[in-house]
Design an enzyme around this catalytic site. Structure first.
Site, mmCIF file in Angstrom:
data_model
loop_
_atom_site.group_PDB
_atom_site.id
_atom_site.type_symbol
_atom_site.label_atom_id
_atom_site.label_comp_id
_atom_site.label_asym_id
_atom_site.label_seq_id
_atom_site.Cartn_x
_atom_site.Cartn_y
_atom_site.Cartn_z
ATOM 1 C CE LYS A 42 1.298 6.537 42.564
ATOM 2 N NZ LYS A 42 2.102 7.760 42.877
ATOM 3 C CE1 TYR A 78 0.135 7.850 48.233
ATOM 4 C CE2 TYR A 78 -1.763 8.381 46.876
ATOM 5 C CZ TYR A 78 -0.489 7.838 47.012
ATOM 6 O OH TYR A 78 0.141 7.304 45.913
ATOM 7 C CG ASN A 114 5.002 8.696 40.728
ATOM 8 O OD1 ASN A 114 3.901 8.169 40.811
ATOM 9 N ND2 ASN A 114 5.683 9.113 41.775
ATOM 10 C CG HIS A 170 1.854 3.261 46.382
ATOM 11 N ND1 HIS A 170 2.221 4.312 47.194
ATOM 12 C CD2 HIS A 170 1.709 2.173 47.195
ATOM 13 C CE1 HIS A 170 2.271 3.874 48.458
ATOM 14 N NE2 HIS A 170 1.968 2.584 48.485
ATOM 15 C CD GLU A 197 1.081 1.458 51.583
ATOM 16 O OE1 GLU A 197 1.500 2.596 51.850
ATOM 17 O OE2 GLU A 197 1.562 0.762 50.660
HETATM 18 P P1 IDP Z 1 6.794 7.570 46.758
HETATM 19 O O1 IDP Z 1 5.566 7.285 45.925
HETATM 20 O O2 IDP Z 1 8.042 7.463 45.948
HETATM 21 O O3 IDP Z 1 6.833 6.754 48.020
HETATM 22 P P2 IDP Z 1 6.018 9.803 48.441
HETATM 23 O O4 IDP Z 1 6.959 10.828 48.966
HETATM 24 O O5 IDP Z 1 5.491 8.784 49.400
HETATM 25 O O6 IDP Z 1 6.719 9.101 47.193
HETATM 26 O O7 IDP Z 1 4.802 10.593 47.795
HETATM 27 C C1 IDP Z 1 3.615 9.922 47.436
HETATM 28 C C2 IDP Z 1 3.207 10.369 46.063
HETATM 29 O O8 IDP Z 1 2.896 11.767 46.118
HETATM 30 C C3 IDP Z 1 4.308 10.269 44.988
HETATM 31 O O9 IDP Z 1 4.367 8.993 44.388
HETATM 32 C C4 IDP Z 1 3.897 11.332 44.012
HETATM 33 O O10 IDP Z 1 2.894 10.827 43.131
HETATM 34 C C5 IDP Z 1 3.280 12.386 44.900
HETATM 35 N N1 IDP Z 1 4.261 13.444 45.199
HETATM 36 C C6 IDP Z 1 5.334 13.355 46.004
HETATM 37 N N2 IDP Z 1 6.008 14.515 46.058
HETATM 38 C C7 IDP Z 1 5.326 15.358 45.271
HETATM 39 C C8 IDP Z 1 5.518 16.742 44.901
HETATM 40 O O11 IDP Z 1 6.459 17.415 45.341
HETATM 41 N N3 IDP Z 1 4.603 17.274 44.043
HETATM 42 C C9 IDP Z 1 3.549 16.557 43.549
HETATM 43 N N4 IDP Z 1 3.336 15.264 43.868
HETATM 44 C C10 IDP Z 1 4.208 14.681 44.701
HETATM 45 MG MG MG Z 2 5.560 6.749 49.661
#
Ligand code: IDP
Ligand code: MG
Length: 136
Positions: free
Chosen positions: A12, A52, A115, A118, A129
């Site tokens: 990212k 997304y 974070n 992905h 994807e």
């Molecule tokens: P993942 O990346 O671990 O699969 P997902 O639940 O699929 O997590 O969420 C996609 C992305 O959305 C996450 O990687 C993160 O960057 C963002 N995200 C998820 N939950 C939150 C939140 O509560 N606040 C802000 N961003 C979030």
């Molecule tokens: Mg995810």
């Protein structure tokens, strides 16, 4: 029994900006993944919204799409036995605060939104994807 899979990883913008791509790719290689294809791209917000789409009802959807399109990313096809789950394991939890020691998000993640990586969450989504980024 053999279960060779492919999964999609994205390095990212926060990680590309800090020039962490080689370290992250080395973690994949050390963990036995083959990097089948990769490219550095800068996507439009509209493309992030498509990618997304599963999150479109979430309160963080708009910020998430702004963020993924805010700078260059590296999309990578990873291959390994059980690649989807194995990649999720080395990525660590979504929120770096909860990510296990030694995982990518533990080492490099800044916050729940920044974070660093992905990873596809199922074999079915991995196929979608990979197609999203690598079909012409
Ligand atoms: P993942 O990346 O671990 O699969 P997902 O639940 O699929 O997590 O969420 C996609 C992305 O959305 C996450 O990687 C993160 O960057 C963002 N995200 C998820 N939950 C939150 C939140 O509560 N606040 C802000 N961003 C979030
Ligand atoms: Mg995810």
């Amino acid at each position: 029994m053999s279960n060779l899979e492919q999964t999609l990883s994205i390095i990212k913008p926060d990680a590309v900006e800090r020039n962490l791509q080689e370290e992250i790719k080395n973690m994949f290689k050390k963990n036995g993944f083959n990097l089948i294809n990769e490219k550095k791209i800068h996507i439009l917000k509209s493309e992030a919204e498509q990618f997304y789409k599963v999150h479109e009802t979430k309160p963080f959807y708009n910020d998430l799409c702004e963020y993924l399109s805010s700078g260059p990313i590296i999309v990578i096809i990873l291959e390994k036995e059980n690649a989807v789950a194995e990649n999720r394991k080395i990525m660590g939890a979504t929120d770096p605060k909860n990510a296990d020691e030694g995982t990518i998000r533990n080492k490099y993640g800044i916050s729940i939104d920044k974070n660093s990586v992905h990873g596809s969450d199922s074999v079915e989504n991995a196929k979608k994807e990979i197609n999203f980024f690598f079909s012409n």
